[in-house]
Design a protein around this motif. Structure first.
Motif, PDB file in Angstrom:
ATOM      1  N   ASN A   1       8.473  -2.755  -9.337  1.00  0.00           N
ATOM      2  CA  ASN A   1       8.216  -1.529 -10.268  1.00  0.00           C
ATOM      3  C   ASN A   1       8.185  -1.644 -11.574  1.00  0.00           C
ATOM      4  OD1 ASN A   1       8.682   0.630  -8.133  1.00  0.00           O
ATOM      5  ND2 ASN A   1      10.725   0.116  -7.913  1.00  0.00           N
ATOM      6  N   GLN A   2       8.745  -2.764 -12.181  1.00  0.00           N
ATOM      7  CA  GLN A   2       8.701  -3.042 -13.354  1.00  0.00           C
ATOM      8  C   GLN A   2       7.223  -3.809 -13.557  1.00  0.00           C
ATOM      9  OE1 GLN A   2      11.835  -6.070 -14.139  1.00  0.00           O
ATOM     10  NE2 GLN A   2      13.264  -4.176 -13.557  1.00  0.00           N
ATOM     11  N   ASN A   3       6.402  -3.768 -12.686  1.00  0.00           N
ATOM     12  CA  ASN A   3       5.293  -4.608 -12.852  1.00  0.00           C
ATOM     13  C   ASN A   3       3.963  -3.806 -12.124  1.00  0.00           C
ATOM     14  OD1 ASN A   3       5.350  -7.447 -14.445  1.00  0.00           O
ATOM     15  ND2 ASN A   3       7.145  -7.469 -13.064  1.00  0.00           N
ATOM     16  N   SER A   4       4.314  -2.368 -12.430  1.00  0.00           N
ATOM     17  CA  SER A   4       3.150  -1.526 -11.681  1.00  0.00           C
ATOM     18  C   SER A   4       1.866  -1.710 -12.089  1.00  0.00           C
ATOM     19  CB  SER A   4       3.994  -0.182 -11.663  1.00  0.00           C
ATOM     20  OG  SER A   4       4.030   0.311 -12.857  1.00  0.00           O
ATOM     21  N   ASP A   5       1.771  -2.391 -13.383  1.00  0.00           N
ATOM     22  CA  ASP A   5       0.206  -2.517 -13.773  1.00  0.00           C
ATOM     23  C   ASP A   5      -0.663  -3.215 -12.720  1.00  0.00           C
ATOM     24  OD1 ASP A   5       1.734  -4.614 -14.570  1.00  0.00           O
ATOM     25  OD2 ASP A   5       0.343  -5.060 -16.080  1.00  0.00           O
ATOM     26  N   VAL A   6       0.192  -4.123 -12.011  1.00  0.00           N
ATOM     27  CA  VAL A   6      -0.699  -4.888 -11.057  1.00  0.00           C
ATOM     28  C   VAL A   6      -0.118  -4.641  -9.517  1.00  0.00           C
ATOM     29  CG1 VAL A   6      -1.371  -6.567 -12.815  1.00  0.00           C
ATOM     30  CG2 VAL A   6       0.898  -6.995 -11.777  1.00  0.00           C
ATOM     31  N   PHE A   7       1.149  -4.197  -9.320  1.00  0.00           N
ATOM     32  CA  PHE A   7       1.353  -3.993  -8.031  1.00  0.00           C
ATOM     33  C   PHE A   7       1.434  -2.530  -7.593  1.00  0.00           C
ATOM     34  CE2 PHE A   7       3.893  -7.730  -9.090  1.00  0.00           C
ATOM     35  CZ  PHE A   7       3.440  -8.882  -8.176  1.00  0.00           C
ATOM     36  N   LEU A   8       0.510  -2.266  -6.756  1.00  0.00           N
ATOM     37  CA  LEU A   8       0.115  -0.653  -6.368  1.00  0.00           C
ATOM     38  C   LEU A   8       1.473  -0.171  -5.623  1.00  0.00           C
ATOM     39  CD1 LEU A   8      -1.870   1.647  -6.294  1.00  0.00           C
ATOM     40  CD2 LEU A   8      -2.817   0.615  -4.325  1.00  0.00           C
ATOM     41  N   GLY A   9       2.024  -0.845  -4.704  1.00  0.00           N
ATOM     42  CA  GLY A   9       3.109  -0.363  -3.949  1.00  0.00           C
ATOM     43  C   GLY A   9       3.764  -1.347  -2.952  1.00  0.00           C
ATOM     44  N   TYR A  10       4.664  -0.988  -2.065  1.00  0.00           N
ATOM     45  CA  TYR A  10       5.387  -1.733  -1.253  1.00  0.00           C
ATOM     46  C   TYR A  10       5.706  -0.819   0.122  1.00  0.00           C
ATOM     47  CZ  TYR A  10       9.230   0.062  -4.172  1.00  0.00           C
ATOM     48  OH  TYR A  10      10.012   0.676  -4.845  1.00  0.00           O
ATOM     49  N   VAL A  11       5.515  -1.448   1.133  1.00  0.00           N
ATOM     50  CA  VAL A  11       5.731  -0.828   2.748  1.00  0.00           C
ATOM     51  C   VAL A  11       6.859  -1.678   3.196  1.00  0.00           C
ATOM     52  CG1 VAL A  11       4.714   0.369   4.528  1.00  0.00           C
ATOM     53  CG2 VAL A  11       3.206  -0.231   2.185  1.00  0.00           C
ATOM     54  N   GLY A  12       7.961  -0.992   3.576  1.00  0.00           N
ATOM     55  CA  GLY A  12       8.806  -1.863   4.370  1.00  0.00           C
ATOM     56  C   GLY A  12       8.762  -2.011   6.032  1.00  0.00           C
ATOM     57  N   TRP A  13       9.072  -3.046   6.352  1.00  0.00           N
ATOM     58  CA  TRP A  13       9.086  -3.279   7.683  1.00  0.00           C
ATOM     59  C   TRP A  13      10.412  -3.358   8.432  1.00  0.00           C
ATOM     60  CZ3 TRP A  13       4.839  -4.333  11.060  1.00  0.00           C
ATOM     61  CH2 TRP A  13       5.081  -4.679  12.253  1.00  0.00           C
ATOM     62  N   SER A  14      10.702  -2.475   9.463  1.00  0.00           N
ATOM     63  CA  SER A  14      10.000  -1.269  10.109  1.00  0.00           C
ATOM     64  C   SER A  14      10.409  -0.582  10.735  1.00  0.00           C
ATOM     65  CB  SER A  14       8.751  -2.035  10.800  1.00  0.00           C
ATOM     66  OG  SER A  14       7.997  -1.117  11.600  1.00  0.00           O
ATOM     67  N   ALA A  15       9.865   0.960  10.648  1.00  0.00           N
ATOM     68  CA  ALA A  15      10.489   1.947  11.443  1.00  0.00           C
ATOM     69  C   ALA A  15       9.520   2.179  12.694  1.00  0.00           C
ATOM     70  CB  ALA A  15      10.439   3.355  10.619  1.00  0.00           C
ATOM     71  N   GLY A  16       9.345   3.416  13.360  1.00  0.00           N
ATOM     72  CA  GLY A  16       8.469   3.273  14.676  1.00  0.00           C
ATOM     73  C   GLY A  16       9.003   3.196  15.946  1.00  0.00           C
ATOM     74  N   SER A  17       8.851   2.591  16.859  1.00  0.00           N
ATOM     75  CA  SER A  17       9.462   2.175  18.104  1.00  0.00           C
ATOM     76  C   SER A  17      10.348   1.351  18.277  1.00  0.00           C
ATOM     77  CB  SER A  17       8.179   2.336  19.181  1.00  0.00           C
ATOM     78  OG  SER A  17       7.472   3.268  19.410  1.00  0.00           O
ATOM     79  N   PHE A  18      10.703   0.619  17.151  1.00  0.00           N
ATOM     80  CA  PHE A  18      11.760  -0.430  17.187  1.00  0.00           C
ATOM     81  C   PHE A  18      13.135   0.215  17.373  1.00  0.00           C
ATOM     82  CE2 PHE A  18       9.135  -2.915  14.505  1.00  0.00           C
ATOM     83  CZ  PHE A  18       9.080  -4.258  15.306  1.00  0.00           C
ATOM     84  N   SER A  19      14.008  -0.380  18.077  1.00  0.00           N
ATOM     85  CA  SER A  19      15.373   0.068  18.396  1.00  0.00           C
ATOM     86  C   SER A  19      16.403  -0.112  17.093  1.00  0.00           C
ATOM     87  CB  SER A  19      15.890  -0.552  19.568  1.00  0.00           C
ATOM     88  OG  SER A  19      17.151  -0.242  19.569  1.00  0.00           O
ATOM     89  N   PRO A  20      17.030   0.781  16.702  1.00  0.00           N
ATOM     90  CA  PRO A  20      17.868   0.557  15.500  1.00  0.00           C
ATOM     91  C   PRO A  20      19.129  -0.046  15.964  1.00  0.00           C
ATOM     92  CG  PRO A  20      17.736   2.814  16.155  1.00  0.00           C
ATOM     93  CD  PRO A  20      16.711   2.238  16.962  1.00  0.00           C
ATOM     94  N   GLN A  21      19.288  -0.027  17.229  1.00  0.00           N
ATOM     95  CA  GLN A  21      20.842  -0.657  17.562  1.00  0.00           C
ATOM     96  C   GLN A  21      20.368  -2.383  17.882  1.00  0.00           C
ATOM     97  OE1 GLN A  21      19.397   2.207  19.211  1.00  0.00           O
ATOM     98  NE2 GLN A  21      20.953   2.972  18.000  1.00  0.00           N
ATOM     99  N   THR A  22      19.042  -2.680  18.278  1.00  0.00           N
ATOM    100  CA  THR A  22      18.957  -4.094  18.565  1.00  0.00           C
ATOM    101  C   THR A  22      18.024  -4.971  17.516  1.00  0.00           C
ATOM    102  OG1 THR A  22      17.118  -3.657  20.009  1.00  0.00           O
ATOM    103  CG2 THR A  22      19.159  -3.715  21.048  1.00  0.00           C
TER     104      THR A  22
END
Length: 351
Positions: A302-323
């Motif tokens: 975030n402090q270097n947003s002039d060169v970093f467009l963004g970030y995407v966490g891994w992962s949601a979707g069909s993964f089981s939050p329990q395992t």
């Protein structure tokens, strides 16, 4: 992710597809979001995909409510990008060089359209590690023409919507010749630009798309990849980085913020070459150590947003939050959603 432990000079005629300031976050990087996995399930690091193991992250297809997850992340958390992994084999129903399969691609397209309907950016991600059944694209395996045929079809479907980002390939690794790989990437970019003039294209390097390795290994070769008019408009360097002890993304504890060894050198390199990068995969467990180091890592971006467009966490979707060790799957309680501890601590937009 690393499954090692378990199977911009603008010209008048081209307008870059970077997000407009009016539609991005108030501070820091412009794009923040989460991967919505499931269509990639069954794909190994050798680019072999067992289509019977794909779990589309859609309630009407037997998976998790990925559509509801995206709506929650966008509305409640201020996220504005979702990466949508899918196996190459899934898209063409196992036929190398074939056309997009009406049934399989039709299901994937439902997820893409649901993503777009939120108002977010949507990154298509071919999750094959630069391979098809163990053979490397352009280096003994599928031909560059077969790879570009896939991307020409996808670009023809989505090129009219600038909120679709083309993520050419997930985590190439152990590719013998980086210059040949850059030539493969170049052919894909040229083909895409034949039908999609302004969409962002995420350029993947070798070494699992490592943010740490990018400046010295893949980066110099990828810098040669250009649009047909010679510009680099909309061409974004794609990087990944995990925070556990072996950078595999398979442990619930984190040991580093990746700043001094990866993101500071990468920022310096990007600035020197007038380029931008997107961190399209990063993650950790829902633990105190990961909350500490992940927040520090993302603060630096975030402090270097002039060169970093963004970030995407891994992962949601069909993964089981329990395992699943790195679950970012929110849980639904009645009509509301509750975020995982890591997402809540580090990814949710702070007012």
């Amino acid at each position: 992710m690393h499954r090692v432990l378990f199977s911009l000079v603008a010209v008048a005629t081209v307008v870059t597809a970077l997000p407009a300031k009016s539609e991005t976050r108030a501070t820091g990087v412009q794009l923040v979001g989460v991967n919505i996995a499931g269509f990639d399930f069954g794909c190994s690091i050798q680019g072999a995909c067992d289509l019977t193991k794909a779990v589309p992250p859609m309630s009407n297809a037997g998976g998790a409510d990925g559509v509801g997850q995206m709506q929650h992340f966008f509305k409640d958390d201020g996220m504005n990008i979702f990466r949508l992994p899918v196996g190459w084999q899934y898209l063409v129903n196992g036929k190398l060089g074939g056309t997009l399969d009406s049934g399989n691609f039709g299901r994937y397209n439902q997820l893409v359209q649901a993503c777009l309907s939120t108002g977010a950016y949507c990154m298509l991600d071919v999750h094959n590690y630069a391979r098809w059944n163990g053979q490397i694209i352009g280096q003994g395996g599928p031909t560059n023409a077969q790879f570009t045929n896939l991307w020409t079809q996808l670009a023809s479907k989505y090129g009219s919507n600038d909120k679709v980002i083309f993520g050419l390939m997930n985590e190439p690794h152990d590719v013998p010749d980086i210059d040949k790989w850059a030539a493969t990437v170049q052919e894909a970019v040229t083909a895409i630009r034949g039908v999609a003039k302004t969409n962002m294209i995420a350029l993947p390097g070798n070494d699992w798309t490592s943010a740490q390795a990018m400046p010295t290994k893949s980066g110099p070769a990828l810098l040669k990849v250009k649009n047909p008019d010679g510009t680099a408009d909309g061409l974004i360097i794609d990087v990944h980085k995990y925070l556990d002890s072996d950078n595999s993304g398979t442990h619930t504890e984190c040991v580093t913020d990746n700043i001094s060894n990866a993101f500071q050198p990468l920022a310096t390199w990007l600035k020197a070459n007038n380029r931008k990068a997107i961190l399209s995969e990063t993650g950790g467990g829902n633990t105190d150590s990961c909350k500490k180091y992940m927040c520090q890592q993302l603060d630096f971006l975030n402090q270097n947003s002039d060169v970093f467009l963004g970030y995407v966490g891994w992962s949601a979707g069909s993964f089981s939050p329990q395992t699943y060790e790195l679950s970012e799957v929110p849980t639904k309680n009645g009509n509301s959603w509750a975020d995982s501890a890591l997402v809540k601590a580090c990814f949710v937009k702070k007012n």
